[in-house]
Design an enzyme around this catalytic site. Structure first.
Site, PDB file in Angstrom:
ATOM      1  N   GLY A  59    -110.516  34.430  36.292  1.00  0.00           N
ATOM      2  CA  GLY A  59    -110.525  33.525  35.144  1.00  0.00           C
ATOM      3  C   GLY A  59    -111.440  34.029  34.045  1.00  0.00           C
ATOM      4  O   GLY A  59    -112.063  33.260  33.324  1.00  0.00           O
ATOM      5  N   LEU A  99    -110.961  35.266  31.199  1.00  0.00           N
ATOM      6  CA  LEU A  99    -110.597  35.025  29.789  1.00  0.00           C
ATOM      7  C   LEU A  99    -110.922  33.599  29.362  1.00  0.00           C
ATOM      8  O   LEU A  99    -110.751  33.233  28.210  1.00  0.00           O
ATOM      9  CB  LEU A  99    -109.099  35.286  29.568  1.00  0.00           C
ATOM     10  CG  LEU A  99    -108.623  36.717  29.802  1.00  0.00           C
ATOM     11  CD1 LEU A  99    -107.114  36.801  29.603  1.00  0.00           C
ATOM     12  CD2 LEU A  99    -109.346  37.700  28.889  1.00  0.00           C
ATOM     13  N   GLY A 100    -111.408  32.796  30.272  1.00  0.00           N
ATOM     14  CA  GLY A 100    -111.663  31.378  29.988  1.00  0.00           C
ATOM     15  C   GLY A 100    -112.959  31.145  29.240  1.00  0.00           C
ATOM     16  O   GLY A 100    -113.678  32.082  28.879  1.00  0.00           O
ATOM     17  N   GLN A 101    -113.255  29.834  29.043  1.00  0.00           N
ATOM     18  CA  GLN A 101    -114.442  29.454  28.250  1.00  0.00           C
ATOM     19  C   GLN A 101    -115.726  29.995  28.891  1.00  0.00           C
ATOM     20  O   GLN A 101    -116.586  30.539  28.194  1.00  0.00           O
ATOM     21  CB  GLN A 101    -114.516  27.917  28.170  1.00  0.00           C
ATOM     22  CG  GLN A 101    -115.630  27.404  27.276  1.00  0.00           C
ATOM     23  CD  GLN A 101    -115.931  25.921  27.456  1.00  0.00           C
ATOM     24  OE1 GLN A 101    -115.545  25.297  28.450  1.00  0.00           O
ATOM     25  NE2 GLN A 101    -116.652  25.362  26.514  1.00  0.00           N
ATOM     26  N   ASP A 152    -107.858  38.292  35.073  1.00  0.00           N
ATOM     27  CA  ASP A 152    -107.215  37.026  34.694  1.00  0.00           C
ATOM     28  C   ASP A 152    -105.711  37.190  34.843  1.00  0.00           C
ATOM     29  O   ASP A 152    -105.216  38.292  35.069  1.00  0.00           O
ATOM     30  CB  ASP A 152    -107.589  36.608  33.254  1.00  0.00           C
ATOM     31  CG  ASP A 152    -107.605  35.070  33.093  1.00  0.00           C
ATOM     32  OD1 ASP A 152    -108.631  34.528  32.646  1.00  0.00           O
ATOM     33  OD2 ASP A 152    -106.591  34.436  33.450  1.00  0.00           O
ATOM     34  N   ARG A 158    -103.349  37.028  32.739  1.00  0.00           N
ATOM     35  CA  ARG A 158    -102.626  37.680  31.640  1.00  0.00           C
ATOM     36  C   ARG A 158    -103.542  38.705  30.985  1.00  0.00           C
ATOM     37  O   ARG A 158    -104.750  38.717  31.227  1.00  0.00           O
ATOM     38  CB  ARG A 158    -102.186  36.631  30.603  1.00  0.00           C
ATOM     39  CG  ARG A 158    -103.333  35.811  30.076  1.00  0.00           C
ATOM     40  CD  ARG A 158    -102.903  34.539  29.353  1.00  0.00           C
ATOM     41  NE  ARG A 158    -104.074  33.720  29.069  1.00  0.00           N
ATOM     42  CZ  ARG A 158    -104.846  33.893  27.986  1.00  0.00           C
ATOM     43  NH1 ARG A 158    -104.560  34.856  27.106  1.00  0.00           N
ATOM     44  NH2 ARG A 158    -105.927  33.144  27.792  1.00  0.00           N
ATOM     45  N   ASP A 190    -103.315  37.195  39.547  1.00  0.00           N
ATOM     46  CA  ASP A 190    -103.007  35.787  39.817  1.00  0.00           C
ATOM     47  C   ASP A 190    -103.740  35.467  41.112  1.00  0.00           C
ATOM     48  O   ASP A 190    -103.449  36.058  42.148  1.00  0.00           O
ATOM     49  CB  ASP A 190    -101.483  35.604  39.993  1.00  0.00           C
ATOM     50  CG  ASP A 190    -101.137  34.165  40.396  1.00  0.00           C
ATOM     51  OD1 ASP A 190     -99.946  33.799  40.297  1.00  0.00           O
ATOM     52  OD2 ASP A 190    -102.052  33.415  40.830  1.00  0.00           O
ATOM     53  N   TYR A 216    -108.700  16.672  39.903  1.00  0.00           N
ATOM     54  CA  TYR A 216    -109.700  17.710  39.604  1.00  0.00           C
ATOM     55  C   TYR A 216    -110.966  17.473  40.428  1.00  0.00           C
ATOM     56  O   TYR A 216    -111.470  18.377  41.087  1.00  0.00           O
ATOM     57  CB  TYR A 216    -110.026  17.669  38.122  1.00  0.00           C
ATOM     58  CG  TYR A 216    -111.086  18.622  37.644  1.00  0.00           C
ATOM     59  CD1 TYR A 216    -112.296  18.150  37.144  1.00  0.00           C
ATOM     60  CD2 TYR A 216    -110.873  20.003  37.655  1.00  0.00           C
ATOM     61  CE1 TYR A 216    -113.269  19.014  36.676  1.00  0.00           C
ATOM     62  CE2 TYR A 216    -111.846  20.877  37.178  1.00  0.00           C
ATOM     63  CZ  TYR A 216    -113.041  20.371  36.689  1.00  0.00           C
ATOM     64  OH  TYR A 216    -114.010  21.234  36.215  1.00  0.00           O
TER      65      TYR A 216
HETATM   66  C1  VAH Z   1    -113.591  19.002  32.117  1.00  0.00           C
HETATM   67  N1  VAH Z   1    -115.086  20.543  30.984  1.00  0.00           N
HETATM   68  O1  VAH Z   1    -113.766  18.240  31.164  1.00  0.00           O
HETATM   69  C2  VAH Z   1    -114.587  20.148  32.308  1.00  0.00           C
HETATM   70  C3  VAH Z   1    -115.765  19.737  33.151  1.00  0.00           C
HETATM   71  C4  VAH Z   1    -117.538  18.019  33.521  1.00  0.00           C
HETATM   72  C5  VAH Z   1    -116.269  18.354  32.829  1.00  0.00           C
HETATM   73  O2  VAH Z   1    -115.525  19.855  34.502  1.00  0.00           O
HETATM   74  O3  VAH Z   1    -112.675  18.888  32.895  1.00  0.00           O
END
Ligand code: VAH
Length: 333
Positions: free
Chosen positions: A8, A10-12, A34, A36, A53, A144
């Site tokens: 990951g 390329l992510g934030q 990543d 891509r 992947d 999540y």
């Molecule tokens: C989200 N930025 O908003 C993430 C984080 C605490 C939030 O896990 O899903």
């Protein structure tokens, strides 16, 4: 950490961590991966990059073994709002990817260092909302959050059973200017800075009065490096440490921006899904154990973060030719 593989990348978080570790360890000691491989991307152009992947275990293991990595930093995952839209896919990616990452770490060798972030999302609405303890009831009500608390247990299991040196943190909302976040609930606190410069106004999808823990990205990157280099004999906890730099609600970040843009207008267009997610999370968590066990100490408070974001984003917009109603070369402290 001598030779690190990042998923990951390329992510934030990944894009900034790759840049930091390439500086700290040397470009050739960071394998950024990543799903891509975009053109003209600094993470791809400025060092070793491979397409991966994380659901492809054989490729994952091949890259780790070929490069003889001693550390895996696994960041590839869906964030809260996207995960709530696609819960089954989120479980498969977040947990399937994490399981592959831990199995690769085990295969690569005992003592392999491993980091995969948890989040304040691992808490649920029945946890103490203020000064939320490190060790308490964990009943997340989002997919999540379920993957985050499950991930914490899985990382502890791989440490206890196989000796993988797993360590992680419960990240708060992270604010940064280099790479925009995707699909998060706390992202309003990033979007607001972009809109403040472009339009001197912002309509928040999170309602006023909704407190959440937050942190500037520089403090998040420092925390990962500090935790991964910490003396393991000091660690009472491992997965995952509470960390936070501040807790605020939308009116407070708006007031911080108004210090620099007095005619900034704050509005609300609340998104019931992300508001519901935010309502299930704590207002402010307790980070005492991270401070005690590995000297966690953030540097940015809200106003210092605001000033840095406004200056850095102004420069980014100017370089990209993005039109703004206001911009800042510097801000007087
Ligand atoms: C989200 N930025 O908003 C993430 C984080 C605490 C939030 O896990 O899903």
């Amino acid at each position: 950490m001598k030779k690190v593989m990042i998923t990951g990348a390329l992510g934030q978080i990944g894009s900034e961590l790759a840049e930091r570790l390439r500086r700290d360890l040397g470009v050739d000691n960071v394998i950024a991966t990543d799903i891509r491989k975009p053109e003209n991307n600094p993470t791809v152009e400025n060092g070793h990059f491979e397409i991966l992947d994380v659901q492809d275990y054989d490729k994952f293991l091949e890259i780790a073994k070929t490069n003889k990595v001693d550390t895996i930093i696994h960041l590839a995952a869906l964030l809260s709002a996207t995960a709530e839209q696609r819960p089954a896919f989120a479980w498969n990616l977040n947990m399937g990817g994490l399981m592959n990452a831990l199995e690769v770490a085990r295969e690569v060798g005992e003592g392999t260092k491993f980091f995969a972030p948890s989040s304040i999302a691992a808490y649920g609405p029945d946890a103490q909302p203020d000064n939320t303890p490190q060790d308490t009831v964990m009943h997340p009500t989002t997919m999540y959050g379920v993957t985050k608390v499950s991930g914490e247990m899985l990382e502890n299991y791989y440490h206890d059973k196989y000796g993988v040196d797993t360590r992680s943190v419960r990240f708060p909302g992270l604010i940064s200017y280099k790479v925009e976040p995707g699909g998060g609930t706390t992202d309003y606190a990033v979007d607001i800075y972009y809109e403040a410069l472009k339009n001197k106004s912002y309509k928040s999808f999170i309602d006023k009065g909704t407190y959440m823990d937050m942190m500037y990205m520089d403090d998040a990157i420092d925390a990962i490096v500090k935790l991964m280099n910490a003396d393991p004999s000091r660690l009472v906890h491992r997965n995952a440490f509470n960390i936070t730099a501040m807790a605020f609600e939308p009116e407070q970040i708006a007031a911080s921006i108004k210090r620099r843009i007095p005619d900034f207008e704050m509005g609300y267009d609340v998104d019931p899904v992300r508001q519901g997610i935010a309502n299930s999370w704590p207002n402010a968590i307790d980070a005492t154990d991270a401070k005690t066990e590995w000297d966690f100490s953030p540097n940015y408070d809200l106003d210092k973060m605001t000033d840095e974001m406004l200056v850095r984003l102004s420069k980014k917009f100017a370089e990209e030719g993005v039109e703004t109603k206001v911009s800042f070369d510097t801000v007087e402290s």
